[in-house]
Design an enzyme around this catalytic site. Structure first.
Site, PDB file in Angstrom:
ATOM      1  CB  SER A 150      -1.643   5.281   2.475  1.00  0.00           C
ATOM      2  OG  SER A 150      -0.428   5.706   3.020  1.00  0.00           O
ATOM      3  CD  GLU A 244       3.375  -0.422  -0.140  1.00  0.00           C
ATOM      4  OE1 GLU A 244       3.096   0.622   0.466  1.00  0.00           O
ATOM      5  OE2 GLU A 244       2.533  -1.128  -0.719  1.00  0.00           O
ATOM      6  CG  HIS A 274       2.509   3.979  -0.567  1.00  0.00           C
ATOM      7  ND1 HIS A 274       2.159   3.043   0.379  1.00  0.00           N
ATOM      8  CD2 HIS A 274       1.834   5.111  -0.255  1.00  0.00           C
ATOM      9  CE1 HIS A 274       1.315   3.589   1.237  1.00  0.00           C
ATOM     10  NE2 HIS A 274       1.091   4.840   0.868  1.00  0.00           N
TER      11      HIS A 274
END
Length: 308
Positions: A150, A244, A274
């Protein structure tokens, strides 16, 4: 025991996405993330984590050295945790670092880089660069890899731009799990996948950018590596889910690296949440992705060793 996706997805919507959407304070989000990590995530059997301090631009950087089994101590992964640049720590990600360490047969360095909004860009990047400089003192560059999930994935690829700008030798490889790579939020998936993403409330994306950049240029490639072009990108492996909101961040990053001549493997996994590799105990797809990333890193280091 891994759980079926149909059960994990609604749980994530309720326990992760909803609080992320409703809790306004980054400090409260941090506390909730730490509590959730203690509840959900466990270090695998045989894993070891040792705390250390490394010199940093604003004082010592707290880090964890994480390993599983008997690693090659000449090889290391610098892992940068996710958390939208405002939360997360070595404690929230040491389980993932341990699994990746075991898959690659190396140690992992997991730093507590500075977080926004108290420490906006480029504070976290400066800490990551300081850790990389430290590793270069004890490891050949071809025996270092970068990885992250991320925001940490975006930071890992942004670090490649900082490494080039500092005229430092590049690492052997870079891996991103659902990397956040575009602070302009230009990807259509931010809108197209808004209802499908079980983890991230896309409505707060601009707020996250504002916390992180604090008015600085969102097109700076150290913050938005998708928008920059490296001179010599290392072999890269990028994962993203088809569901996502950051799917197009992964696609754009892969395109940028390929345009610069990079050897890039992009994998789009269907319908997963995600940054699913973080969910090592919950989804069968998580250890599969981590194992693949470990093999990729190990093979890249082997190639670098043969060429040295």
């Amino acid at each position: 025991m891994p759980l079926p996706l149909w059960l994990v997805t609604p749980a994530l919507r309720l326990l992760v996405r909803l609080p992320l959407r409703l809790i306004a304070s980054p400090q409260r989000l941090r506390a909730k993330f730490e509590r959730a990590a203690r509840l959900w995530f466990r270090m695998p059997d045989g894993a070891h984590a040792a705390e250390d301090r490394l010199p940093g631009p604003a004082g010592p950087i707290r880090v964890l050295w994480v390993s599983l089994g008997r690693p090659d101590r000449h090889r290391v992964i610098l892992y940068l945790h996710g958390g939208a640049y405002v939360m997360g720590s070595p404690e929230t990600h040491r389980h993932l670092a341990a699994h990746l360490a075991g898959a690659a047969g190396v140690r992992v360095l997991l730093p507590a880089y500075r977080l926004a909004p108290e420490h906006p860009f480029p504070a976290g990047l400066e800490d990551a660069l300081a850790c990389y400089r430290h590793l270069l003192r004890t490891h050949a560059p071809g025996q270092i890899a970068l990885a992250g999930d991320s925001a940490g994935g975006g930071l890992a690829f942004g670090l490649l731009h900082a490494i080039e700008a500092a005229d430092l030798p590049p690492p052997a490889a870079a891996v991103g799990f659902s990397p956040f790579t575009d602070m302009t939020l230009s990807g259509e998936s931010h809108r197209r996948n808004l209802r499908w993403d079980a983890m991230l409330p896309g409505q707060r994306a601009r707020e996250v950018v504002a916390f992180y950049l604090a008015g600085q240029d969102p097109r700076d490639p150290r913050a938005s590596p998708m928008l920059g072009q490296l001179r010599a990108p290392p072999p890269s492996l990028i994962f993203a889910s088809t569901y996502e909101i950051l799917k197009d961040d992964a696609l754009g990053l892969a395109g940028s690296l390929r345009a610069a001549g990079g050897d890039v493997r992009l994998e789009l996994w269907p319908r997963l949440p995600h940054a699913w590799p973080v969910l090592t105990r919950l989804l069968a797809a998580s250890p599969k992705a981590v194992a693949e990333a470990g093999r990729f890193i190990s093979q890249a280091m082997e190639r670098a060793a043969r060429l040295s």
